[in-house]
Design an enzyme around this catalytic site. Structure first.
Site, mmCIF file in Angstrom:
data_model
loop_
_atom_site.group_PDB
_atom_site.id
_atom_site.type_symbol
_atom_site.label_atom_id
_atom_site.label_comp_id
_atom_site.label_asym_id
_atom_site.label_seq_id
_atom_site.Cartn_x
_atom_site.Cartn_y
_atom_site.Cartn_z
ATOM 1 N N GLY A 296 38.128 63.524 54.797
ATOM 2 C CA GLY A 296 38.150 63.377 53.346
ATOM 3 C C GLY A 296 39.204 64.284 52.752
ATOM 4 N N ASN A 353 32.769 65.453 38.490
ATOM 5 C CA ASN A 353 33.377 66.780 38.407
ATOM 6 C C ASN A 353 34.694 66.676 37.641
ATOM 7 O OD1 ASN A 353 33.395 69.495 38.899
ATOM 8 N ND2 ASN A 353 34.235 69.328 40.973
ATOM 9 N N TYR A 359 38.180 61.521 43.181
ATOM 10 C CA TYR A 359 37.261 61.981 44.241
ATOM 11 C C TYR A 359 35.822 61.534 43.933
ATOM 12 C CZ TYR A 359 35.159 65.364 47.521
ATOM 13 O OH TYR A 359 34.457 65.967 48.539
HETATM 14 P P1 NAD Z 1 38.738 69.975 55.324
HETATM 15 O O1 NAD Z 1 39.925 69.692 54.452
HETATM 16 O O2 NAD Z 1 38.552 71.347 55.840
HETATM 17 O O3 NAD Z 1 38.732 68.965 56.561
HETATM 18 C C1 NAD Z 1 38.991 67.594 56.415
HETATM 19 C C2 NAD Z 1 39.625 67.082 57.691
HETATM 20 O O4 NAD Z 1 39.915 65.687 57.495
HETATM 21 C C3 NAD Z 1 40.964 67.766 57.994
HETATM 22 O O5 NAD Z 1 40.991 68.210 59.329
HETATM 23 C C4 NAD Z 1 41.991 66.684 57.735
HETATM 24 O O6 NAD Z 1 43.135 66.763 58.551
HETATM 25 C C5 NAD Z 1 41.181 65.417 58.035
HETATM 26 N N1 NAD Z 1 41.800 64.235 57.420
HETATM 27 C C6 NAD Z 1 42.318 64.136 56.179
HETATM 28 N N2 NAD Z 1 42.884 62.922 56.013
HETATM 29 C C7 NAD Z 1 42.720 62.244 57.172
HETATM 30 C C8 NAD Z 1 43.104 60.963 57.629
HETATM 31 N N3 NAD Z 1 43.791 60.121 56.844
HETATM 32 N N4 NAD Z 1 42.785 60.595 58.896
HETATM 33 C C9 NAD Z 1 42.112 61.447 59.708
HETATM 34 N N5 NAD Z 1 41.736 62.681 59.338
HETATM 35 C C10 NAD Z 1 42.028 63.077 58.080
HETATM 36 O O7 NAD Z 1 37.481 69.496 54.451
HETATM 37 P P2 NAD Z 1 35.921 69.839 54.625
HETATM 38 O O8 NAD Z 1 35.557 70.794 53.562
HETATM 39 O O9 NAD Z 1 35.568 70.132 56.013
HETATM 40 O O10 NAD Z 1 35.306 68.418 54.193
HETATM 41 C C11 NAD Z 1 34.833 67.450 55.106
HETATM 42 C C12 NAD Z 1 34.169 66.340 54.315
HETATM 43 O O11 NAD Z 1 33.135 66.884 53.512
HETATM 44 C C13 NAD Z 1 35.115 65.628 53.354
HETATM 45 O O12 NAD Z 1 34.785 64.249 53.319
HETATM 46 C C14 NAD Z 1 34.797 66.283 52.019
HETATM 47 O O13 NAD Z 1 35.114 65.455 50.945
HETATM 48 C C15 NAD Z 1 33.307 66.499 52.154
HETATM 49 N N6 NAD Z 1 32.746 67.550 51.288
HETATM 50 C C16 NAD Z 1 33.079 68.875 51.433
HETATM 51 C C17 NAD Z 1 32.489 69.825 50.605
HETATM 52 C C18 NAD Z 1 32.762 71.312 50.724
HETATM 53 O O14 NAD Z 1 32.140 72.096 50.001
HETATM 54 N N7 NAD Z 1 33.622 71.754 51.608
HETATM 55 C C19 NAD Z 1 31.591 69.418 49.614
HETATM 56 C C20 NAD Z 1 31.297 68.070 49.486
HETATM 57 C C21 NAD Z 1 31.872 67.149 50.336
#
Ligand code: NAD
Length: 453
Positions: A296, A353, A359
């Site tokens: 994401g 948000n 998003y």
């Molecule tokens: P992050 O940015 O640390 O990791 C996301 C990973 O997805 C990265 O390694 C990135 O390279 C990979 N990615 C991005 N685009 C891609 C693509 N086109 N193909 C393959 N891989 C791809 O983010 P995170 O915080 O670990 O978030 C993971 C998920 O959790 C996401 O879907 C995010 O929206 C969701 N999320 C996170 C939070 C938070 O508090 N961190 C809260 C709500 C939702």
């Protein structure tokens, strides 16, 4: 797994910090119990109550092995053991006047809850009840449980599980949910409503390794939440294919090596993404059992300043790619019967948000995807559910300016951010083959965030 960057919590949980915090009335986030193979599932005994159709089957599970200690009541009052959990079967409640049973059961145990105690209410899916009076009374359980979550202290949580009245074999389809909730794995899941259908629960060889022999794909596995999901699925016995964009290179190999899995460089938005995954899994494993659509991105801008690049990339990665991947794998018969799809939504998709119209739309769309695909995939014996994380301690949230970060972190019943492992444990619960009666659910991993509540 991710370290704790919450310096405030570390400070107020230290000796001098706790003293100062209590003196000046600062919030003191409780220490949360997390899973450890060597620790018991709960921090204390379970008290069980209620008189519905589930209480006896639950009693059987709680007394079958040595995972839980069941006590009949807590008549010992405050001097009795600190409770690990209080479970109430409310399926016997068929009219509003009988809701009184809730306070009769819970009031005496409120002061006996131990650290990270679990309060679980079980009801009947309101829309499937036999009468208007029963539907009303069962729906009332939701307001009770959510309020209970806000009153509990010391890391204790409250959940509601609605079980289909058509569930045939007592508890069978419910066991994986009950075990997840009655454990440290659900530590940051608070005030959630989980719906369990009528399928008989699939048998798992061991509750410690429920994913033995299963093959899982985790997208966005190079870092953050995805890397931890890969670790937890592997801990539970799965072979994990770790996918991420080719540029993630080294980090992706690191995750794959750590979990004894396979690294698959893959841009989920590429036209041939589905074909590539299908080819990989069919050739090497004969099929796939679990897909975790975790990859994401955020590209924040106020809508007034939004450009099509930001808009389309977020919708493309977060929403279109997860749907296409599932479509292609199903079409190519690469997703096996008994399989599970787990999508990663967000509380931004529930509450909205500022600066995140793109998003928020993508993550609400993921909830739509779960709702729409649950009945379609059910015909193939496949479940689809989503986790909706709240504030999780990752590189992403560490980059938020301090004041905003502190607000996001504290505005929930547990007064702290979650860890990546909290999201991963919930994903693993959905992926468990014994969770086959659980589909179409969105479970927030947010500590009962006030946002979108
Ligand atoms: P992050 O940015 O640390 O990791 C996301 C990973 O997805 C990265 O390694 C990135 O390279 C990979 N990615 C991005 N685009 C891609 C693509 N086109 N193909 C393959 N891989 C791809 O983010 P995170 O915080 O670990 O978030 C993971 C998920 O959790 C996401 O879907 C995010 O929206 C969701 N999320 C996170 C939070 C938070 O508090 N961190 C809260 C709500 C939702």
């Amino acid at each position: 797994m991710a370290g704790n960057t919450d310096l405030y919590s570390s400070f107020v949980n230290s000796g001098p910090g706790a003293f100062i915090a209590s003196r000046v009335g600062l919030p003191q986030p409780p220490h949360l119990r997390r899973y450890s193979a060597s620790a018991p599932a709960l921090g204390g005994p379970v008290v069980l109550g209620g008189s519905g159709r589930l209480v006896e089957p639950i009693r059987e599970i709680l007394t079958a092995g040595d995972d839980y200690t069941l006590i009949e009541n807590n008549n010992g009052g405050r001097s009795a053991d600190k409770l690990g959990a209080a479970v109430f079967d409310a399926t016997g409640i068929t009219k509003a006047a009988e809701l009184e049973q809730l306070f009769e059961f819970f009031t005496p145990v409120m002061r006996s809850a131990g650290n990270s105690a679990r309060f679980v209410v079980l009801g009947t899916t309101p829309e499937l009840t036999g009468s208007a009076d029963e539907q009303i009374a069962q729906r009332a359980l939701e307001g009770f449980t959510r309020s209970l979550g806000k009153e509990l202290r010391n890391g204790a949580t409250a959940q509601l599980v609605y079980v289909s009245p058509k569930a045939k074999t007592g508890l069978s389809g419910l066991e994986s949910t009950l075990r997840f909730l009655l454990s440290a794995k659900s530590t940051y899941v608070d005030a959630q409503v989980i719906r369990v259908g009528d399928a008989n629960g699939a048998k798992v060889g061991s509750w410690d390794k429920p994913l033995d022999g299963k093959v899982a794909l985790v997208t966005g596995a190079a870092r953050g939440i995805g890397a931890t999901i890969a670790e937890v699925l592997s801990r539970d016995g799965a072979h994990v294919i770790c996918a991420d964009i080719p540029a993630a290179g080294e980090a992706l190999s690191e995750t794959a090596n750590k979990v004894g899995g396979t690294a698959l460089p893959l841009d989920v938005t590429a036209d041939d993404a589905g074909a590539k995954v299908a080819e990989h899994v069919l050739e090497r494993h004969g099929g796939l059992d679990i897909i975790v659509n975790n990859a994401g991105i955020t590209r924040d801008k106020l809508l007034a300043n939004m450009d099509s690049g930001r808009w389309n990339s977020v919708i493309g990665v977060n929403l279109i790619a997860p749907q296409k991947l599932v479509d292609e794998l199903v079409e190519r018969d690469a997703l096996r019967k008994g399989g599970a799809v787990v999508d990663v939504s967000s509380i931004a998709g529930i509450a909205g948000n500022r600066g995140q119209t793109n998003y928020g739309a993508s993550k609400a769309g993921v909830i739509g995807l779960v709702n729409a695909y649950a009945p379609i995939l059910a015909k193939k014996g496949i479940t689809i559910n989503a986790v909706a994380p709240g504030f999780i301690e990752t590189a992403m949230t560490a980059a938020i300016p301090l004041a905003t970060r502190e607000v996001g972190r504290r505005m929930n019943s547990l007064q702290q951010g979650g860890q990546t492992v909290d999201v991963a444990e919930t994903v693993a619960y959905f992926a468990n083959p014994a969770s086959n009666a659980v589909t179409g659910n969105v479970v927030r991993v947010c500590g009962q965030s006030l946002l979108g509540a």
